[in-house]
Design a protein around this motif. Sequence first.
Motif, PDB file in Angstrom:
ATOM      1  N   GLN A 229       0.577  -0.584  -0.068  1.00 33.72           N
ATOM      2  CA  GLN A 229      -0.267   0.224  -0.022  1.00 33.72           C
ATOM      3  C   GLN A 229       0.476   1.425  -0.650  1.00 33.72           C
ATOM      4  OE1 GLN A 229      -3.197   0.232   2.815  1.00 33.72           O
ATOM      5  NE2 GLN A 229      -2.995  -2.213   3.174  1.00 33.72           N
ATOM      6  N   GLY A 230       0.617   2.000  -0.753  1.00 31.00           N
ATOM      7  CA  GLY A 230       1.795   3.579  -1.030  1.00 31.00           C
ATOM      8  C   GLY A 230       2.947   3.303  -2.381  1.00 31.00           C
ATOM      9  N   TYR A 231       2.980   2.070  -2.191  1.00 30.91           N
ATOM     10  CA  TYR A 231       4.071   1.518  -3.550  1.00 30.91           C
ATOM     11  C   TYR A 231       3.021   0.841  -4.636  1.00 30.91           C
ATOM     12  CZ  TYR A 231       7.164   2.288   0.549  1.00 30.91           C
ATOM     13  OH  TYR A 231       7.216   3.852   1.679  1.00 30.91           O
ATOM     14  N   GLU A 232       2.176   1.220  -4.457  1.00 27.93           N
ATOM     15  CA  GLU A 232       1.472   0.498  -6.574  1.00 27.93           C
ATOM     16  C   GLU A 232       2.176   0.231  -7.384  1.00 27.93           C
ATOM     17  OE1 GLU A 232      -1.762   0.684  -2.877  1.00 27.93           O
ATOM     18  OE2 GLU A 232      -0.710   2.138  -4.022  1.00 27.93           O
ATOM     19  N   ARG A 233       2.803   1.473  -7.144  1.00 27.41           N
ATOM     20  CA  ARG A 233       3.305   1.320  -8.991  1.00 27.41           C
ATOM     21  C   ARG A 233       4.268   1.310  -9.128  1.00 27.41           C
ATOM     22  NH1 ARG A 233       7.093   5.580  -9.770  1.00 27.41           N
ATOM     23  NH2 ARG A 233       8.345   6.100  -7.733  1.00 27.41           N
ATOM     24  N   HIS A 234       5.014   0.100  -8.542  1.00 30.10           N
ATOM     25  CA  HIS A 234       5.917  -1.016  -8.475  1.00 30.10           C
ATOM     26  C   HIS A 234       5.806  -2.490  -8.362  1.00 30.10           C
ATOM     27  CE1 HIS A 234       8.368   2.488  -7.407  1.00 30.10           C
ATOM     28  NE2 HIS A 234       8.207   2.698  -6.247  1.00 30.10           N
ATOM     29  N   VAL A 235       4.426  -2.289  -8.129  1.00 30.51           N
ATOM     30  CA  VAL A 235       4.353  -3.960  -7.850  1.00 30.51           C
ATOM     31  C   VAL A 235       3.706  -4.650  -9.435  1.00 30.51           C
ATOM     32  CG1 VAL A 235       2.417  -5.849  -7.697  1.00 30.51           C
ATOM     33  CG2 VAL A 235       3.041  -3.968  -6.071  1.00 30.51           C
ATOM     34  N   CYS A 236       4.676  -5.330 -10.259  1.00 31.70           N
ATOM     35  CA  CYS A 236       4.311  -6.042 -11.740  1.00 31.70           C
ATOM     36  C   CYS A 236       3.761  -7.113 -10.807  1.00 31.70           C
ATOM     37  CB  CYS A 236       5.701  -5.891 -12.398  1.00 31.70           C
ATOM     38  SG  CYS A 236       5.162  -6.129 -13.986  1.00 31.70           S
ATOM     39  N   SER A 242       1.404  -7.640 -19.530  1.00 28.39           N
ATOM     40  CA  SER A 242       0.817  -6.851 -20.281  1.00 28.39           C
ATOM     41  C   SER A 242       1.944  -6.097 -21.376  1.00 28.39           C
ATOM     42  CB  SER A 242      -0.031  -7.596 -21.617  1.00 28.39           C
ATOM     43  OG  SER A 242       0.114  -9.013 -21.812  1.00 28.39           O
ATOM     44  N   SER A 243       1.390  -4.683 -20.514  1.00 26.10           N
ATOM     45  CA  SER A 243       1.473  -3.203 -19.902  1.00 26.10           C
ATOM     46  C   SER A 243       3.377  -3.135 -19.480  1.00 26.10           C
ATOM     47  CB  SER A 243       0.635  -2.859 -19.575  1.00 26.10           C
ATOM     48  OG  SER A 243      -0.333  -3.140 -20.042  1.00 26.10           O
ATOM     49  N   ASP A 244       4.063  -3.886 -19.619  1.00 25.16           N
ATOM     50  CA  ASP A 244       5.594  -3.733 -18.789  1.00 25.16           C
ATOM     51  C   ASP A 244       6.496  -3.657 -19.875  1.00 25.16           C
ATOM     52  OD1 ASP A 244       8.406  -3.491 -18.054  1.00 25.16           O
ATOM     53  OD2 ASP A 244       7.447  -3.814 -16.353  1.00 25.16           O
ATOM     54  N   PRO A 245       6.912  -2.857 -20.951  1.00 28.75           N
ATOM     55  CA  PRO A 245       7.362  -3.602 -22.440  1.00 28.75           C
ATOM     56  C   PRO A 245       8.599  -4.006 -21.951  1.00 28.75           C
ATOM     57  CG  PRO A 245       7.208  -0.898 -22.349  1.00 28.75           C
ATOM     58  CD  PRO A 245       6.715  -1.693 -20.660  1.00 28.75           C
ATOM     59  N   TYR A 315      -8.502  -4.563  -4.776  1.00 32.61           N
ATOM     60  CA  TYR A 315      -7.245  -4.812  -5.933  1.00 32.61           C
ATOM     61  C   TYR A 315      -7.575  -6.763  -6.570  1.00 32.61           C
ATOM     62  CZ  TYR A 315      -4.108  -1.770  -2.533  1.00 32.61           C
ATOM     63  OH  TYR A 315      -3.839  -0.473  -2.239  1.00 32.61           O
ATOM     64  N   ARG A 316      -9.005  -6.758  -6.259  1.00 28.77           N
ATOM     65  CA  ARG A 316      -9.182  -8.484  -6.087  1.00 28.77           C
ATOM     66  C   ARG A 316      -8.869  -8.845  -7.974  1.00 28.77           C
ATOM     67  NH1 ARG A 316     -13.688  -6.185  -5.440  1.00 28.77           N
ATOM     68  NH2 ARG A 316     -15.872  -5.060  -6.649  1.00 28.77           N
ATOM     69  N   GLU A 317      -9.194  -7.312  -8.588  1.00 27.73           N
ATOM     70  CA  GLU A 317      -9.238  -8.031 -10.114  1.00 27.73           C
ATOM     71  C   GLU A 317      -7.260  -7.629 -10.779  1.00 27.73           C
ATOM     72  OE1 GLU A 317     -10.886  -8.904 -12.521  1.00 27.73           O
ATOM     73  OE2 GLU A 317     -12.482  -8.755 -10.517  1.00 27.73           O
ATOM     74  N   LEU A 318      -6.664  -6.910  -9.848  1.00 23.18           N
ATOM     75  CA  LEU A 318      -5.380  -6.833 -10.477  1.00 23.18           C
ATOM     76  C   LEU A 318      -4.146  -7.529  -9.485  1.00 23.18           C
ATOM     77  CD1 LEU A 318      -4.671  -2.488  -9.883  1.00 23.18           C
ATOM     78  CD2 LEU A 318      -5.680  -4.059 -12.137  1.00 23.18           C
ATOM     79  N   VAL A 347      -3.231  -0.691 -15.061  1.00 26.02           N
ATOM     80  CA  VAL A 347      -2.395  -0.396 -14.862  1.00 26.02           C
ATOM     81  C   VAL A 347      -2.343   1.002 -14.227  1.00 26.02           C
ATOM     82  CG1 VAL A 347      -0.904  -1.090 -17.079  1.00 26.02           C
ATOM     83  CG2 VAL A 347      -2.585   0.610 -17.483  1.00 26.02           C
ATOM     84  N   HIS A 348      -3.444   1.046 -13.949  1.00 22.56           N
ATOM     85  CA  HIS A 348      -3.950   1.509 -12.525  1.00 22.56           C
ATOM     86  C   HIS A 348      -3.248   2.924 -12.199  1.00 22.56           C
ATOM     87  CE1 HIS A 348      -7.092   4.225 -10.639  1.00 22.56           C
ATOM     88  NE2 HIS A 348      -6.274   3.691  -8.822  1.00 22.56           N
ATOM     89  N   PHE A 349      -2.092   2.263 -11.309  1.00 21.64           N
ATOM     90  CA  PHE A 349      -0.963   2.756 -10.245  1.00 21.64           C
ATOM     91  C   PHE A 349      -0.024   2.892 -11.252  1.00 21.64           C
ATOM     92  CE2 PHE A 349      -3.777  -0.251  -6.925  1.00 21.64           C
ATOM     93  CZ  PHE A 349      -3.915   1.352  -6.788  1.00 21.64           C
ATOM     94  N   ARG A 350       0.143   2.109 -12.278  1.00 21.13           N
ATOM     95  CA  ARG A 350       1.527   2.185 -12.665  1.00 21.13           C
ATOM     96  C   ARG A 350       1.867   3.331 -14.230  1.00 21.13           C
ATOM     97  NH1 ARG A 350       5.170  -1.976 -12.176  1.00 21.13           N
ATOM     98  NH2 ARG A 350       5.793  -2.697 -14.206  1.00 21.13           N
ATOM     99  N   SER A 351       0.351   3.661 -14.563  1.00 21.70           N
ATOM    100  CA  SER A 351       0.804   4.419 -16.275  1.00 21.70           C
ATOM    101  C   SER A 351       1.022   6.313 -15.650  1.00 21.70           C
ATOM    102  CB  SER A 351      -0.981   4.950 -16.488  1.00 21.70           C
ATOM    103  OG  SER A 351      -1.789   5.210 -15.010  1.00 21.70           O
ATOM    104  N   GLY A 352       1.227   6.173 -14.493  1.00 22.52           N
ATOM    105  CA  GLY A 352       1.873   8.059 -14.559  1.00 22.52           C
ATOM    106  C   GLY A 352       3.123   7.441 -14.115  1.00 22.52           C
ATOM    107  N   ALA A 353       3.431   6.389 -13.555  1.00 21.38           N
ATOM    108  CA  ALA A 353       5.244   6.167 -14.100  1.00 21.38           C
ATOM    109  C   ALA A 353       6.117   5.653 -14.763  1.00 21.38           C
ATOM    110  CB  ALA A 353       5.269   4.628 -12.504  1.00 21.38           C
TER     111      ALA A 353
END
Length: 364
Positions: A229-236, A242-245, A315-318, A347-353
């Motif tokens: 929590q608070g670090y969700e953008r780092h979770v893959c 599929s959205s991580d190049p 978070y159940r879908e992610l 990519v809800h949490f990752r799109s801005g990173a």
Amino acid sequence: MERTRRVKIVTGLKCNIRCVFCYYRDNLDAPNRDMGDILRDVAYAVRRGVKEIDFSGGEPTVHPDLPRLIAEVKQQGINRVCIITNGWRLAERSYLKQLKEAGLDEILFSVHGHTGEIHDTLTSTPGSFNRLLKALGNVTAEGLILRTNTVVNSLNVHDLSGLGRLLLEYEPAQVNFITINDWCFAKHLVDKLMVRYSEMAPALRGACDLLAPRIAAVNVRYIPFCFMQGYERHVCNHRQVSSDPYEWVPRVRARLEEGTSVWRYLGILGYGLFACGALWSLGRNSLADILDQSVVEGLRRWFYTKRDECGQCQYRELCDGVENTYASQFGLDELKPLPGSAITDPVHFRSGAQMCCRSGTGEA
């Protein structure tokens, strides 16, 4: 975010060190794959839109034809070639230059500790840490893109900040922390090295705090969201792949994975399509997206589990939950669902990173 167009190509399982948690520990003396077989895998990937390749093993640098392979795949239209390596041979700068001249763009190093005591224990190979440091220096001097993987386990979990400080000296484009898992091949190896997510999470969050201000792509792979929590953008996890190049196209990776037969591949697709709901995407997504979703959902449902209460978590879908092996060893009581409306965008949490650092200098 950009869809991945990268895949792993295995050069063989042969390796020159013996990491204690290696998925293929029982097969590390296997012969290298024939160059023709490897190039057929490359051609299969290219026909499916792959533009970037990670050569992996085992250890790709023990393959005598690696320079030729790199040059050949560049001629087949691959834009970027990376090797996933323990760094042993890259301590020889002349060999690294040979790979660079053949067209190598990028190196993904396995770095498992910030001291020789930790790293050499995990690789079961005295001197591997010193050679790794020399290899890291060589790659930096040659100006190639540098990335790192670290398998987080009971021997290094309390030293991740020290590891982070070491990595910052070499300015990697990406740092991956991979929570230890058996991935179906190493159940008899990893049990003693597994550590509870509740124990590793504070160390992972601290490492993210240290690294994220200077490194655009810091990932924690395969951990339930409730621990970050608070670090969700780092979770893959699987839904984010599929959205991580820098990750691998699921439908291509699943077919080319070592030991996967056509029938096993079709089984994974069928399970994902019919048992896991990917079939309902017909008409809304492309066939490629549906196949990717089928593989991802098949893996998530087959090998992972959750608490019943997780069905109400935002978070159940992610979130994948925890691997079945982890659940059998530690149970599910650590999982702490956060009730709320489901977040459905992977990519809800990752799109801005800045998750896609496309050069060694941090250029996006």
